[in-house]
Design an enzyme around this catalytic site. Structure first.
Site, short mmCIF file in Angstrom:
data_model
loop_
_atom_site.label_atom_id
_atom_site.label_comp_id
_atom_site.label_asym_id
_atom_site.label_seq_id
_atom_site.Cartn_x
_atom_site.Cartn_y
_atom_site.Cartn_z
N VAL A 236 4.44 18.46 32.80
CA VAL A 236 3.61 19.67 32.83
C VAL A 236 4.35 20.89 33.41
O VAL A 236 3.91 22.02 33.21
CB VAL A 236 2.29 19.47 33.63
CG1 VAL A 236 1.39 18.46 32.94
CG2 VAL A 236 2.55 19.08 35.08
N TYR B 51 5.07 21.19 49.98
CA TYR B 51 3.81 20.65 49.45
C TYR B 51 2.63 21.51 49.89
O TYR B 51 1.76 21.85 49.09
CB TYR B 51 3.66 19.20 49.92
CG TYR B 51 2.53 18.44 49.29
CD1 TYR B 51 2.56 18.08 47.94
CD2 TYR B 51 1.42 18.04 50.05
CE1 TYR B 51 1.52 17.36 47.37
CE2 TYR B 51 0.38 17.32 49.49
CZ TYR B 51 0.44 16.99 48.15
OH TYR B 51 -0.61 16.28 47.58
#
Ligand SMILES: NC(=O)c1ccc[n+]([C@@H]2O[C@H](COP(=O)([O-])OP(=O)(O)OC[C@H]3O[C@@H](n4cnc5c(N)ncnc54)[C@H](O)[C@@H]3O)[C@@H](O)[C@H]2O)c1
Length: 256
Positions: free
Chosen positions: A62, A149
């Site tokens: 993706v 993250y």
């Protein structure tokens, strides 16, 4: 059936939270397209899901423009439209900033944020109802050694809120689910042992790690007509971890 006749595209649908979401959506009457990087995991997921309804697997990364564009084309040529998009594909990295490689930083942002952007961008011309993006408590309440993250997941929240405002006039709702510790291959990889999983569980006010099905239930709610007046919101599913600080003194007082 909450999703009767809906077409749902779920990235990360071959594992963990995405796979449980695919399962739940099928049970609720949706036709489902799942996306993942591995052909093998895709086949295994299909074996588990096919008994529940119409489902297809679309392989790709993706974070790559050409893959995202092709996946959306495949899904639209098969199903004609996309009513619901769930961006659950994600990767985790954790390291002190000084030790973090540029490659790990770029990959974390690319899959979690760029992937969400690309899949949403290419889906939009065909979109009907709802987008649910999977962030994390890391994006709400950051922690040390998590700069990449936490940044990516916080950005997913800002992206979703901005897009919710942009798409409100088209009647497309955009919301976020922010899971806490959830029992998936990702978390088991991070923990590395059963003992560490138990340590993780002891940090959660509800006293245990979430099942991926419990997170999928929240995704279902936001994707479904039950949430028809909800857009631009973050639903945190974390057993109370970000509700506040659990101090030793406070916990003792509560027990007494
Ligand atoms: N497990 C947790 O404790 C937890 C907590 C908070 C947030 N999350 C988030 O939930 C989401 C799902 O995570 P999970 O725990 O189910 O992990 P998982 O590793 O079990 O599943 C991740 C899925 O994403 C797919 N994926 C990864 N990179 C991809 C790429 N570049 N292109 C296409 N697909 C890709 C994988 O193929 C897999 O299907 C992620 O966004 C993760 O960051 C997980």
């Amino acid at each position: 059936m909450l999703l009767r006749d809906r077409v749902a595209l779920i990235t990360g649908g071959t594992s963990g939270i995405g796979l449980s979401t695919a399962e739940l959506f099928l049970r609720e009457g949706a036709r489902v397209a799942i996306v993942g990087r591995s052909e093998d995991k895709g086949k295994r997921a299909l074996e588990r899901l096919e008994v529940l309804g119409e489902v297809t697997f679309h392989r790709g990364d993706v974070s790559k423009e050409e893959d995202s564009e092709r996946i959306v084309k495949e899904v639209v040529s098969r199903y004609g439209r996309i009513d619901i998009l769930v961006n659950a594909a994600g990767v985790f990295t954790g390291a002190p900033l000084i030790e973090m490689s540029v490659e790990d930083w770029d990959r974390t942002i690319a899959v979690n944020l760029r992937g969400t952007f690309l899949m949403t961008k290419f889906s939009l011309p065909h979109m009907g109802e709802a987008i649910v993006n999977v962030s994390s408590t890391a994006g709400v309440s950051p922690y040390p050694n998590g700069t990449a993250y936490c940044s990516a997941k916080a950005a997913v929240i800002a992206f979703s809120k901005a897009l919710a405002l942009e798409l409100a006039g088209r009647g497309i709702r955009v919301n976020v689910v922010a899971p806490g510790l959830t029992d998936t291959p990702m978390l088991r990889g991070i923990a590395g042992s059963e003992e560490r999983m138990r340590e993780f569980a002891s940090l959660v006010p509800l006293g245990r790690i979430a099942t991926p099905e419990e997170v999928a239930e929240a995704i279902l709610f936001l994707a479904s007509p039950k949430a028809r007046y909800v857009t631009g919101q973050v639903l945190v599913v974390d057993g109370g971890m970000t509700a506040g600080r659990v101090t030793t003194a406070g916990s003792r007082a509560a027990v007494r």
